[in-house]
Design a protein around this motif. Structure first.
Motif, PDB file in Angstrom:
ATOM      1  N   ASP A  15       0.831  -1.201   0.000  1.00 18.11           N
ATOM      2  CA  ASP A  15       0.000   0.000   0.000  1.00 18.11           C
ATOM      3  C   ASP A  15       0.866   1.251   0.000  1.00 18.11           C
ATOM      4  O   ASP A  15       2.086   1.183   0.188  1.00 18.11           O
ATOM      5  CB  ASP A  15      -0.945   0.004   1.201  1.00 18.11           C
ATOM      6  N   LYS A  32      -1.748   1.370  10.910  1.00 23.14           N
ATOM      7  CA  LYS A  32      -3.161   1.182  11.274  1.00 23.14           C
ATOM      8  C   LYS A  32      -3.939   2.490  11.204  1.00 23.14           C
ATOM      9  O   LYS A  32      -5.188   2.483  11.182  1.00 23.14           O
ATOM     10  CB  LYS A  32      -3.258   0.596  12.683  1.00 23.14           C
ATOM     11  N   ASP A  33      -3.259   3.619  11.166  1.00 29.29           N
ATOM     12  CA  ASP A  33      -3.925   4.919  11.140  1.00 29.29           C
ATOM     13  C   ASP A  33      -4.375   5.326   9.741  1.00 29.29           C
ATOM     14  O   ASP A  33      -5.050   6.341   9.576  1.00 29.29           O
ATOM     15  CB  ASP A  33      -2.984   6.002  11.691  1.00 29.29           C
ATOM     16  N   TYR A  34      -3.991   4.545   8.725  1.00 26.28           N
ATOM     17  CA  TYR A  34      -4.320   4.876   7.342  1.00 26.28           C
ATOM     18  C   TYR A  34      -5.338   3.888   6.778  1.00 26.28           C
ATOM     19  O   TYR A  34      -5.299   2.694   7.097  1.00 26.28           O
ATOM     20  CB  TYR A  34      -3.059   4.864   6.473  1.00 26.28           C
ATOM     21  N   GLN A  35      -6.223   4.391   5.961  1.00 24.42           N
ATOM     22  CA  GLN A  35      -7.230   3.542   5.323  1.00 24.42           C
ATOM     23  C   GLN A  35      -6.582   2.787   4.166  1.00 24.42           C
ATOM     24  O   GLN A  35      -6.146   3.405   3.182  1.00 24.42           O
ATOM     25  CB  GLN A  35      -8.386   4.387   4.795  1.00 24.42           C
ATOM     26  N   PRO A  36      -6.489   1.468   4.228  1.00 27.60           N
ATOM     27  CA  PRO A  36      -5.850   0.716   3.140  1.00 27.60           C
ATOM     28  C   PRO A  36      -6.589   0.893   1.809  1.00 27.60           C
ATOM     29  O   PRO A  36      -7.808   0.981   1.766  1.00 27.60           O
ATOM     30  CB  PRO A  36      -5.929  -0.731   3.627  1.00 27.60           C
ATOM     31  N   ARG A  37      -5.808   0.903   0.734  1.00 28.45           N
ATOM     32  CA  ARG A  37      -6.349   1.035  -0.619  1.00 28.45           C
ATOM     33  C   ARG A  37      -5.858  -0.095  -1.522  1.00 28.45           C
ATOM     34  O   ARG A  37      -6.225  -0.168  -2.689  1.00 28.45           O
ATOM     35  CB  ARG A  37      -5.946   2.387  -1.202  1.00 28.45           C
ATOM     36  N   GLN A 234      -5.107   8.738  -4.045  1.00 26.91           N
ATOM     37  CA  GLN A 234      -4.583   8.362  -2.725  1.00 26.91           C
ATOM     38  C   GLN A 234      -4.236   9.616  -1.918  1.00 26.91           C
ATOM     39  O   GLN A 234      -3.967  10.685  -2.477  1.00 26.91           O
ATOM     40  CB  GLN A 234      -3.347   7.479  -2.880  1.00 26.91           C
TER      41      GLN A 234
END
Length: 279
Positions: A15, A32-37, A234
């Motif tokens: 990612d 964990k603080d980022y929304q996976p794409r 992104q």
């Protein structure tokens, strides 16, 4: 016109927040603080490959495989090769021998349990096997890998082994190393393997360089890129260094169209098929 040569298409499945360019501003504890794409972007690539009838090797980060097992199963179900990109996207050159062994073993074991078959290939994050950690090939052989694609024979601030072999070769450790392609021009080795260079160069330049490589070297060509490279929407990490931001964000909005042309202009398959790797 397509050449008759069969070339290797590869995807490093990670990612946007995993990349080495951002490691100074994002630590693994912050992932964990980022929304996976990565799930959505990789499925877009699967659709594109299906449309173009192309098979690819997906070097999967273990962190991704643990969180998106159905994605990895779908890659495998569609006939692509699944290989390992390690677990935590930590450069091999930053790890001890034991740390590298545990990182790569965790990824390989998980992928093999998930798919029920041997994982034969490995690619080190940021092509980070080189002069200071050549012992990494011994680790890979110990873990049962058949090939690696972890070296880039160019000069670069993050990686590079410019005087190492430029084409696939058998290592003393009984493993095949498949370097990222370079082209000799005016006495220099020019990077032509994909990634940021593919986004930076106009497509016609890439096409010309690849065709010249195939004519001049009479070797198969291999190409690499990442799912985040087709994702112009992104998040922007404005606290990252300027050079890192340029490398990561340049021409993201153009990558998918360029990739589609590349898939049409050359013949593609997996690493194991192109280089004749067998169990």
């Amino acid at each position: 016109m397509k050449t008759d040569v069969l070339n290797a298409m590869t995807v490093d499945v990670e990612d946007f927040f995993h990349v080495s360019a951002f490691e100074s501003v994002i630590s693994p504890s912050q992932w964990k603080d980022y929304q996976p794409r990565v799930d959505t972007n990789t499925r877009r690539l699967l659709d594109l490959f299906a449309k173009k009838e192309v098979k690819s090797t997906f070097f999967v980060l273990g962190w991704v495989a643990e969180r998106y097992p159905e994605l990895i199963k779908e890659i495998h179900r569609q006939g692509h090769e699944v290989a390992s990109h390690g677990y935590a996207h930590r450069r091999a050159s930053q790890q001890s021998r034991e740390e590298l062994l545990q990182d790569v073993k965790r990824s390989k074991d998980h992928l093999e349990d998930l798919l029920g078959e041997q994982i034969m290939g490995y690619r080190a994050p940021s092509f980070s096997i080189g002069y200071t950690n050549e012992w990494a090939f011994e680790v890979l052989a110990e873990l049962g890998f058949k090939y690696s694609s972890s070296t880039y024979p160019v000069k670069h601030d993050l990686y590079g082994t410019p005087d190492w072999p430029r084409f696939a070769y058998n290592r003393p450790e009984n493993i095949i190393e498949i370097p990222i392609p370079t082209l000799r021009l005016m006495g220099k080795q020019i990077p032509i393997g994909g990634g940021g260079y593919f986004r930076l160069y106009p497509y016609k330049v890439t096409e010309k360089l690849v065709r010249k490589y195939l004519r001049q070297e009479k070797q198969p060509y291999s190409f690499y890129f990442h799912p985040w490279e087709i994702d112009a929407d992104q998040p922007r990490l404005n606290n990252a260094p300027l050079k890192s931001r340029f490398r990561h964000y340049v021409n993201l909005h153009r990558t998918e169209a360029k990739l589609e042309r590349l898939l049409s202009d050359f013949n593609w398959s997996t690493m194991k098929d192109v280089y004749g790797v067998s169990k």
